[in-house]
Design an enzyme around this catalytic site. Structure first.
Site, PDB file in Angstrom:
ATOM      1  N   GLY A 259       0.703  -1.316  -0.029  1.00 51.46           N
ATOM      2  CA  GLY A 259       0.004  -0.095  -0.039  1.00 51.46           C
ATOM      3  C   GLY A 259       0.796   1.202  -0.136  1.00 51.46           C
ATOM      4  N   ASP A 260       2.212   1.034  -0.170  1.00 50.84           N
ATOM      5  CA  ASP A 260       3.090   2.095  -0.112  1.00 50.84           C
ATOM      6  C   ASP A 260       4.377   1.755  -0.941  1.00 50.84           C
ATOM      7  OD1 ASP A 260       4.294   4.664   0.405  1.00 50.84           O
ATOM      8  OD2 ASP A 260       3.279   4.588   2.738  1.00 50.84           O
ATOM      9  N   ASP A 261       5.333   2.347  -0.623  1.00 48.83           N
ATOM     10  CA  ASP A 261       6.538   2.170  -1.679  1.00 48.83           C
ATOM     11  C   ASP A 261       6.902   0.846  -1.270  1.00 48.83           C
ATOM     12  OD1 ASP A 261       6.564   4.958  -2.342  1.00 48.83           O
ATOM     13  OD2 ASP A 261       7.776   5.452  -0.786  1.00 48.83           O
ATOM     14  N   SER A 292       2.113  -1.670  -6.546  1.00 49.48           N
ATOM     15  CA  SER A 292       1.779  -0.842  -5.751  1.00 49.48           C
ATOM     16  C   SER A 292       1.187   0.486  -6.611  1.00 49.48           C
ATOM     17  CB  SER A 292       2.980  -0.039  -4.877  1.00 49.48           C
ATOM     18  OG  SER A 292       2.732   0.991  -4.022  1.00 49.48           O
TER      19      SER A 292
END
Length: 478
Positions: A259-261, A292
């Site tokens: 959900g992020d990098d 992502s």
């Protein structure tokens, strides 16, 4: 029913094998006065251990309901006595092992069996509050910091590995509270290793971390290899691997859905970061696959105030991801991102191929210095193919602080059916391109001569893994 297995009595093993084949009984097998019976285990590690134990030797129950924090702590405390006598390994056998945070020790291996799951407790009291990082000044979510599920500090020679065993952070509990703004302190990570040397994290599946998954910080000689990291694409701050103010880190052969990098390279936050002054440098990332949709394949920053330099990334695949390599910085960060080399990257369904952000906000407090400007230079990308792309590039430097020496060569970008009309949006940057399609912006003009951007040889750090087996270790006497 419990069988007591003596390794000198072969008929006992035959009885157990028969029961296993018939599948008629529920039982636990234990070796008399030493460690629990296990099938032979082999794994690759920086060091093999002279001594071995199994988590069940210390009273653990793998039913997914019984809290085993005490068993983990007791086991590791007991095994720490062997640090100067060839080290020790703790085997987590098949089962579901619910636990809160526990700390590792030096000259130690934590081995998680392929059928073992370590479950993070859904209870804040199971994660002690620890000091904030000096290069951040505050927890990344604000306030203090909960200790990670697996934590270690000031360690030498530590291995966290397995037969693709699983760490499940049961993150939804934490994400829901975070979204509801019910936390004053920073959520725990799955693995955090601080101030340590010679660290291996490998051959594991990490699921649903409350926040970041793997965070080596203030450490040296770190190998992160063969990890599968999975989190819902809308989960908050579930970065995959975050090397932070660390030297000689290798990240290889990892698959990340986040959900992020997928990878976020960091070195401290604003005035705390550049005062602490510990850069991340000599970083190698290769054979990475990332999904992502709302974040970057590899992000450099935004917390980069201690500096980031000498980064090599190659053989990278991004699928349905917001951006390729993204540099995130802003006024107040100070520090630098320089000497970055990227090649052989394949991207499919991307919002941006190239993205540099010079106006990234987010400060730890009001003490940041508006005169602390970052230096971004010698950024090199080559040999890339992308398809189904919305924007080729958005490159935003800082007025009065241009980002320079940007080089892009041999890049072919295929656009989505409805691409943005302005494909290259560039401000306050300088550099050159060669053989780039679509044509780059005027601030990165095509060269009259065909050339390749630099990709110097990366250091061949001496990482030689040994084949280890618990049957070669001495079973501890309890």
């Amino acid at each position: 029913m419990e069988f007591c297995l003596n390794s000198r009595k072969p008929h006992a093993l035959g009885i157990v094998s028969a029961v296993l084949i018939l599948g008629l009984l529920s039982f636990r097998v234990a070796e008399c006065q030493t460690s629990s019976f296990m099938e032979p285990i082999k794994y690759k590690a920086l060091r093999c251990r002279k001594h071995s134990a199994v988590l069940t030797d210390f009273g653990a129950t793998g039913d997914g309901k019984t809290i085993n924090t005490k068993a983990f702590k007791s086991a590791i405390d007991h095994l720490s006595q062997f640090a100067d006598d060839g080290g020790a390994e703790l085997i987590v056998p098949p089962g579901k092992w619910l636990t809160g945070s526990f700390n590792l020790t030096s000259h130690f291996t934590l081995y998680i069996d392929k059928d073992a799951v370590i479950l993070g407790a859904q209870d804040e009291s199971a994660y002690p509050l620890i000091e904030v990082l000096p290069s951040y000044g505050v927890g990344r979510d604000g306030g203090g910091r909960y200790s990670s599920l697996i934590f270690g500090t000031n360690l030498t020679d530590v291995v966290i590995t397995g037969g693709n065993g699983t760490l499940n952070g049961q993150g939804k509990y934490w994400w829901d509270k975070f979204r509801a703004k019910k936390y004053n302190d920073t959520r725990p990570y799955l693995i955090e290793i601080m101030y340590s040397n010679h660290v291996q994290i490998s051959n594991l599946t990490l699921i649903d971390s409350p926040s970041w998954n793997v965070h080596p910080v203030y450490s040296r000689n770190v190998l992160v290899k063969d990890l599968t990291i999975l989190a819902p694409i809308d989960s908050p701050n579930t970065d995959g691997i975050n090397p932070d103010s660390s030297v000689r880190v290798r990240i290889e052969d990892c698959f990340i859905v986040s959900g992020d990098d997928c990878i976020a390279v960091k070195s401290g936050w604003d005035q705390y970061g550049y005062k602490f002054g510990m850069p991340t440098k000599d970083l190698l990332i290769r054979r990475l696959t990332c999904i992502s949709p709302d974040s970057a394949t590899i992000a450099l920053g935004s917390e980069m105030s201690g500096g980031i330099k000498n980064v090599w990334a190659e053989d990278i695949t991004a699928i349905d991801t917001q951006s390729g390599i993204r540099i995130k910085t802003g006024i107040g960060r100070g520090g630098y991102v320089k000497d970055i080399y990227v090649r052989r990257m394949t991207m499919k369904t991307m919002k941006y191929v190239f993205w540099i952000t010079g106006d990234y906000g987010s400060h730890p407090d009001d003490g940041w210095d508006p005169n602390a400007l970052p230096v971004i230079k010698n950024i090199n990308y080559r040999d890339m193919v992308a398809e189904n792309v919305t924007y080729s590039a958005r490159l935003d430097g800082i007025s009065g602080d241009p980002f320079t020496e940007i080089c892009i060569s041999n890049v072919t970008i295929g656009l989505t059916k409805k691409p943005k009309e302005l494909q290259w949006n560039c401000t306050n940057v300088a550099g050159v391109t060669s053989q780039v399609t679509p044509r780059s912006c005027d601030l990165l003009p095509p060269s009259d001569k065909v050339f390749n951007c630099p990709f110097p040889d990366h250091p061949h750090w001496d990482v030689k893994l040994k084949t280890c087996s618990h049957i070669d270790s001495k079973k501890i006497e309890l």
